[in-house]
Design a protein around this motif. Structure first.
Motif, mmCIF file in Angstrom:
data_model
loop_
_atom_site.group_PDB
_atom_site.id
_atom_site.type_symbol
_atom_site.label_atom_id
_atom_site.label_comp_id
_atom_site.label_asym_id
_atom_site.label_seq_id
_atom_site.Cartn_x
_atom_site.Cartn_y
_atom_site.Cartn_z
ATOM 1 N N ASP A 1 16.702 -56.071 0.688
ATOM 2 C CA ASP A 1 17.012 -56.489 2.066
ATOM 3 C C ASP A 1 15.757 -56.474 2.944
ATOM 4 N N ALA A 2 14.931 -55.453 2.785
ATOM 5 C CA ALA A 2 13.690 -55.365 3.567
ATOM 6 C C ALA A 2 12.718 -56.482 3.180
ATOM 7 N N THR B 1 18.542 -51.949 -0.864
ATOM 8 C CA THR B 1 17.884 -51.727 0.431
ATOM 9 C C THR B 1 16.472 -52.311 0.432
ATOM 10 N N GLN B 2 15.729 -52.113 -0.671
ATOM 11 C CA GLN B 2 14.370 -52.660 -0.768
ATOM 12 C C GLN B 2 14.399 -54.183 -0.756
ATOM 13 N N THR C 1 10.356 -54.232 -3.384
ATOM 14 C CA THR C 1 9.830 -54.104 -2.026
ATOM 15 C C THR C 1 8.764 -55.158 -1.745
#
Length: 156
Positions: free
Chosen positions: A128-129, A125-126, A109
Motif C-alpha cells: 500500500d505504501a 501494508t508495504q 516497499t
C-alpha cells in the motif's frame, strides 16, 4: 552465551531450516524473488516479483530492475533464510534477511515486488505504501507478475 546455549541455538536453527551465507559462502540472486545460498534455491516467501523478461507497457524493464534491486539489497551482506511451509515447486519458500533486513519486505516497499496474498498477507501494508508513493511497478503500467506469466505462457 552461557555454556551449552550455543549448541541449543545451533540445533534450533537446523530444526527450523535456517541457511546462512556470507561473503565466504556461495550466494547469488537468481531473479527478483529468488536467491541461491550454498547451492540451494530459495524463493522469497509472500512476494512475487516481475520475471526477468517482463517489461511494463511503458517499456520499463521490471524484471531486470527487480533482480538488480535485490542484488543491491544483498550486496556483500550475510544472508539468512528460514524455510516456510508453502509449495514453491523446486525452490524452498523462505523468509530471508540480509543482516537483519527482511528482503521480501524491502522488495515490496521498494515497489519491485507485490505482496503475494495466496501465500501470505505479510506485506500488504508495504505494498500500500509503495502504491501510494508510485514506486517501481506502481509508477509504471505493469501487469502483476502472475498475470504477465499467464498472458505470456511463462507460468509453466
Amino acid at each position: 552465551m552461557a555454556a551449552g546455549t550455543t549448541g541449543r541455538a545451533i540445533g534450533l536453527a537446523l530444526v527450523f531450516g535456517v541457511a546462512t551465507a556470507g561473503s565466504a559462502w556461495a550466494q547469488k540472486v537468481i531473479d527478483g524473488d529468488s536467491i541461491e545460498l550454498k547451492g540451494k534455491a530459495y524463493r522469497l516467501y509472500g512476494i512475487d516479483a516481475a520475471e526477468e523478461a517482463q517489461s511494463c507497457a511503458d517499456g520499463w524493464p521490471a524484471g531486470v530492475a527487480a533482480r538488480n534491486y535485490l542484488t543491491e539489497l544483498i550486496g556483500d551482506r550475510e544472508v539468512t533464510c528460514m524455510a516456510m511451509p508453502a509449495d514453491g515447486g523446486d525452490e524452498t519458500m523462505a523468509l530471508c534477511r540480509a543482516e537483519g533486513v527482511d528482503l521480501g519486505g524491502a522488495m515490496v516497499t521498494g515497489g519491485h515486488a507485490l505482496a503475494y496474498v495466496p501465500y501470505s498477507a505479510r506485506y500488504i501494508t508495504q505494498e500500500d505504501a509503495a502504491t501510494a508513493a508510485r514506486r517501481g511497478l506502481h509508477g509504471h503500467r505493469c501487469l502483476p507478475p502472475w498475470k504477465w506469466r499467464h498472458r505470456t505462457g511463462a507460468d509453466g
